[in-house]
Design an enzyme around this catalytic site. Structure first.
Site, short mmCIF file in Angstrom:
data_model
loop_
_atom_site.label_atom_id
_atom_site.label_comp_id
_atom_site.label_asym_id
_atom_site.label_seq_id
_atom_site.Cartn_x
_atom_site.Cartn_y
_atom_site.Cartn_z
N LEU A 34 0.98 -1.35 -0.07
CA LEU A 34 0.00 0.06 -0.04
C LEU A 34 0.84 1.07 0.01
O LEU A 34 1.68 1.27 0.93
CB LEU A 34 -0.95 -0.01 1.19
CG LEU A 34 -2.12 1.06 1.23
CD1 LEU A 34 -3.10 0.63 2.09
CD2 LEU A 34 -1.39 2.33 1.71
N HIS A 88 7.97 1.57 10.95
CA HIS A 88 8.53 3.23 10.45
C HIS A 88 7.34 4.11 10.98
O HIS A 88 6.11 3.98 10.87
CB HIS A 88 8.52 2.93 8.96
CG HIS A 88 9.18 3.97 8.32
ND1 HIS A 88 8.82 5.16 8.11
CD2 HIS A 88 10.59 4.28 7.99
CE1 HIS A 88 9.38 6.21 7.50
NE2 HIS A 88 10.59 5.59 7.34
#
Length: 338
Positions: A127, A231
């Protein structure tokens, strides 16, 4: 809203390549490599073309299109059954407890064990939303459209589903986890290993990675701190996964240490709550905003739209009907945006 999700086609290659260059590394499913992206599109075309049969190792690539401009501004992927063509490796976080009678002390050590426990599961991944479009819920549309696609083609997917989140990447594009562990055995930096994996697959891990458990105490402090952390740009994605019912069950990515989230497919919120309805009427809008999907395989399309219940179905907003090219009497799958 003039955005819709649809199946990727060959003409999307340049858009996908340009978005891949914006990922910043560590994004294995969207490599900035035309050959690898072309191979993904070819594999996706084959999956869309197969109309029946059992679960196989396939890939569906979807894109977010601005219908008004015809620009592709995002993408996502669905893998039907991982670990069939080559092993699907993860590190499983475990603990070893030992007791010394002489010292009267108990020692507990965290360990990383190379595992293929998640083989056979389906995967949602790849994505990416263009930085210029990160408003208005388009990331949510990308993410949840995958679950509507799965529900509409349930026989093509496994009973377990996973999502790998990108791990911590430093300012130079390196991975503290990779540098502290795998990089010591492979003799290559994270960027090179990540690119090689994106293009050639995981087999080199099986060839070179030590098979015995790794004590985390032997890793650098920065590598230990990265284990299981997403992240910073992936924190919102992690929250969306948690809202869908995914959980972190102590599996992490072998490259960057990012968390792997898992769920039972039929218990994913969007899949469980989506319902099929006939469009009884189309009007100017109003009511609750839903994610609305229609079409089979390569004709799949999804968008946001205002929906109201009617005695014999639903009333759909005209702008959504136009974007999805549907009308009265058609049947759609829909679920609340909230």
């Amino acid at each position: 809203m003039s955005f819709r999700i649809r199946a990727a086609v060959d003409d999307d290659l340049q858009h996908l390549y340009e978005m891949a260059k914006l990922t910043g590394g560590g994004f294995t499913n969207l490599p900035p490599d035309r050959r690898a992206l072309t191979a993904k599109l070819e594999r996706s075309h084959a999956a869309f073309a197969r109309t029946d049969g059992p679960v196989q190792d396939e890939l569906f690539v979807l894109v977010l299109e601005n219908v008004a401009t015809k620009e592709v501004r995002g993408t996502c992927q669905i893998f039907t059954q991982v670990g069939q063509s080559y092993p699907f490796y993860s590190y499983r976080i475990g603990q070893l407890t030992q007791h010394s009678r002489e010292l009267n002390r108990t020692f507990r050590a965290d360990m990383l064990t190379l595992a293929t426990d998640l083989e056979g599961a389906s995967e949602v991944g790849g994505l990416f939303l263009h930085p210029g479009e990160r408003a208005g819920g388009l990331g949510l549309l990308l993410a949840r459209s995958r679950y509507l696609f799965i529900k509409m083609h349930r026989a093509r997917f496994a009973d377990r589903i996973l999502a790998e989140l990108r791990g911590v990447i430093d300012e130079a594009g390196g991975s503290p986890f990779w540098d502290g562990l795998a990089g010591r055995f492979f003799g290559m930096n994270f960027q090179d290993a990540d690119q090689f994996n994106a293009i050639n697959g995981h087999q080199f891990i099986a060839d070179l990675m030590p098979k015995h458990p790794i004590y985390t105490a032997m890793l650098t402090e920065s590598a230990r701190a990265a284990i299981g952390l997403p992240h910073p740009s992936g924190r919102a994605a992690m929250r969306m996964l948690e809202n869908e019912g995914f959980a972190f069950e102590n599996y992490v990515d072998i490259f960057d240490g990012g968390p792997t989230m898992t769920a039972r497919t039929d218990r994913v919120r969007t899949i469980a709550e989506a319902r099929q309805s006939r469009i009884a009427a189309i009007d100017g809008g109003g009511g609750e905003q839903d994610l609305v999907a229609t079409g089979h395989l390569a004709d799949f399309r999804a968008a946001f739209g205002d929906v109201r219940d009617a005695d014999d179905g639903i009333i759909l907003a005209r702008d959504c009907a136009d974007v999805l090219a549907i009308g009265e009497g058609d049947t759609v799958l829909h679920v609340s945006r909230i």
